[in-house]
Design a protein around this motif. Structure first.
Motif, short mmCIF file in Angstrom:
data_model
loop_
_atom_site.label_atom_id
_atom_site.label_comp_id
_atom_site.label_asym_id
_atom_site.label_seq_id
_atom_site.Cartn_x
_atom_site.Cartn_y
_atom_site.Cartn_z
N ASP A 9 0.80 -1.22 0.00
CA ASP A 9 0.00 0.00 0.00
C ASP A 9 0.84 1.28 0.00
OD1 ASP A 9 -2.37 -1.56 0.18
OD2 ASP A 9 -2.03 -1.78 2.34
N VAL A 34 2.41 4.70 -0.75
CA VAL A 34 1.96 5.92 -1.44
C VAL A 34 3.10 6.93 -1.36
CG1 VAL A 34 -0.49 5.55 -0.96
CG2 VAL A 34 0.93 6.83 0.68
N ASP A 41 2.06 3.51 3.96
CA ASP A 41 0.62 3.50 3.67
C ASP A 41 0.08 4.92 3.75
OD1 ASP A 41 -0.14 4.08 6.45
OD2 ASP A 41 0.36 1.99 6.87
#
Length: 508
Positions: free
Chosen positions: A103, A105, A268
């Motif tokens: 995840d 980012v 994340d």
């Protein structure tokens, strides 16, 4: 022909000048700069020596130079390119689908300093209940962490590194963590010496304390994974390491994109959320920024996107192999010279060396190398670490390696013949006793003039204000090396301030 009195004098003329005249002035000014291509500048620039890459990047930059990253809904092209760059960086650094960090980012920033400031901001703002937040860093951590602490009013706890390994002790970093600590940082690799910190142990200690761990991979994050694929023993440092919560990597370094593009990654979205700034309590548009800047040119991002697309994974693997071989050749050249030694065995793309006892004056050696067309980076002594010479090695250096060894030998002989720089006794005594607060304007101007740093006076219309820099910097570096860090800082602020004076020009 360019009027000597207009170059560097006044940018705003009465009626303007022809486009070719303005461009010629820029080119004339650029002629005095260090060479950005050709493999002879070992700092500040990153040159892969790939034919056509500069033209491609410049064309991509031109296409998006006037696109504004302030509003991604108005300019979806920029949003798409940013997301693509973040995805590429995440993949290179051990994140994304199919990994233990699916995840990840991130955000595209203007450079490593902005990425580090934002990593500290996100960690600080994640804990509004902590009124006096702190961060823990090794003494080899990039100075941008100190800048972030200064700007964000966060206390900086610095843990010394070993003078033998140039790395911090993970146990010492763990012991420095307090209830107010919001972030622990480490480097992969450190800029000064090019060694990778023990990231796994540091991240584990941070995780045990419930604290974020940021890996500053601005310098080597795009190269270390490729070196590992080439068989080099690169230790784990990325999102494959439990406890690593964020990583920064500069694409304008070893991804060979034009300046300035960096990527800050978080494991994340929840970790990234405090990085944003939003403000709606005014009558204008609601401001929402993932980074420090509001208005951002799309030019650098488009140039980075085109660069990555053109070089591709195979291209970066090839460039890493070329750079690795260049590093090995330069390190061999240093080993072959009596009076020099490597400060650390190369682990990445840095060759860092110092003088042995009885060896040449390093600052004189740097000047001798400059005279032979090699532009290196001197590093001052610090906390038991000797002064050293830093070489950032890029792929463009490879064809030059065979030339470097003989020139280094010759430069060392010349430095020995010249002898070490000796500060006048009164100046040495002054530096040893002077406090930063005791520096007066007259004293600064006098010191600068004695060192050849311009005339310290206002612009007279005949060129850049403050006068030229000296051709040889050994005396300046010797003075700074003799001063404690706080005085070094103040001296450099004052010296640079003397050089950065307005060029008023004439009233034409």
């Amino acid at each position: 022909m360019i009027d000597e009195n207009t170059v560097g004098a006044g940018a705003l003329s009465r009626d303007g000048v022809a486009a070719d005249v303005a461009l010629a002035e820029v080119r004339r000014l650029r002629a005095g700069d260090r060479p950005t291509h050709g493999g002879r500048l070992f700092a500040y620039v990153y040159d892969p020596a790939v034919p056509g890459l500069d033209d491609l990047a410049a064309a991509a930059h031109r296409e998006s130079a006037h696109v504004n990253g302030l509003d991604p809904t108005a300019f979806p092209s920029l949003l798409a390119m940013e997301n693509a760059l973040v995805g590429a960086a995440g993949r290179v650094l051990g994140g994304g689908p199919g990994t233990t960090a699916p995840d990840v980012v991130g955000s595209v920033t203007s450079g490593g300093t902005e990425s580090l400031i934002l990593a500290v901001k996100a960690a600080r703002d994640a804990h509004p209940e902590i009124s006096a937040p702190r961060i823990v860093v090794p003494s080899s951590a990039h100075a941008a962490f100190a800048k972030a602490a200064h700007y964000l009013r966060v206390a900086l706890d610095v843990v010394p590194v070993s003078v033998e390994t140039l790395r911090p002790d993970p146990a010492a970093l763990a012991a420095a963590i307090r209830p107010e600590t919001v972030l622990v940082a480490c480097s992969a690799p450190s800029y000064a010496h090019g060694v990778v910190d023990p990231v796994a142990e540091i991240a584990a200690a941070a995780a045990d304390a419930g604290v974020r761990c940021h890996v500053d991979a601005c310098f080597g994050g795009w190269t270390l994974p490729y070196l590992r694929r080439l068989g080099e023993p690169v230790p784990a440092f990325d999102f494959s390491v439990p406890g690593v919560t964020s990583i920064s990597v500069d694409l304008h370094k070893y991804a060979y994109a034009p300046k300035g593009v960096s990527v800050l990654l978080h494991r994340d979205a929840a970790l990234r959320a405090p990085q944003y700034f939003a403000y709606a309590d005014w009558p204008g548009y609601t401001m929402i920024n993932p980074v420090i800047a509001s208005t951002r040119s799309g030019g650098p991002i488009a140039a980075a996107y085109a660069t990555l697309r053109h070089l591709g994974d195979a291209g970066y693997l090839r460039l890493a192999a070329v750079t690795r071989d260049a590093v090995a050749g330069l390190a061999d050249a240093v080993r072959a010279v009596d009076g020099l030694r490597l400060l650390a065995e190369p682990e990445s793309t840095v060759v860092c060396f110092t003088a042995t006892e009885g060896g040449p004056d390093l600052f004189v050696l740097v000047d001798e190398l400059t005279a032979r067309g090699w532009h290196t980076q001197p590093q001052l002594s610090y906390a038991g670490l000797p002064a050293s010479v830093h070489l950032t090695v890029t792929a463009s250096v490879a064809p030059r390696v065979a030339e470097f060894g003989p020139d280094l030998t010759d430069a060392v002989a010349a430095a020995r013949a010249a002898g070490p720089v000796r500060l006048p006794a009164e100046l040495a005594a002054l530096v040893g006793a002077l406090s930063p607060e005791a520096l007066t304007p007259d004293l600064v101007v006098g010191l600068a003039a004695g060192l050849g740093l311009g005339d310290g006076g206002p612009d007279d219309g005949d060129g850049p204000a403050g006068g030229p820099l000296p051709e040889r910097m050994a005396l300046v570096n010797t003075l700074l090396d003799a001063a404690p860090p706080a005085l070094r800082e103040r001296l450099l602020v004052e010296f640079v301030g003397l050089l950065q004076r307005p060029a008023w020009g004439s009233d034409d």
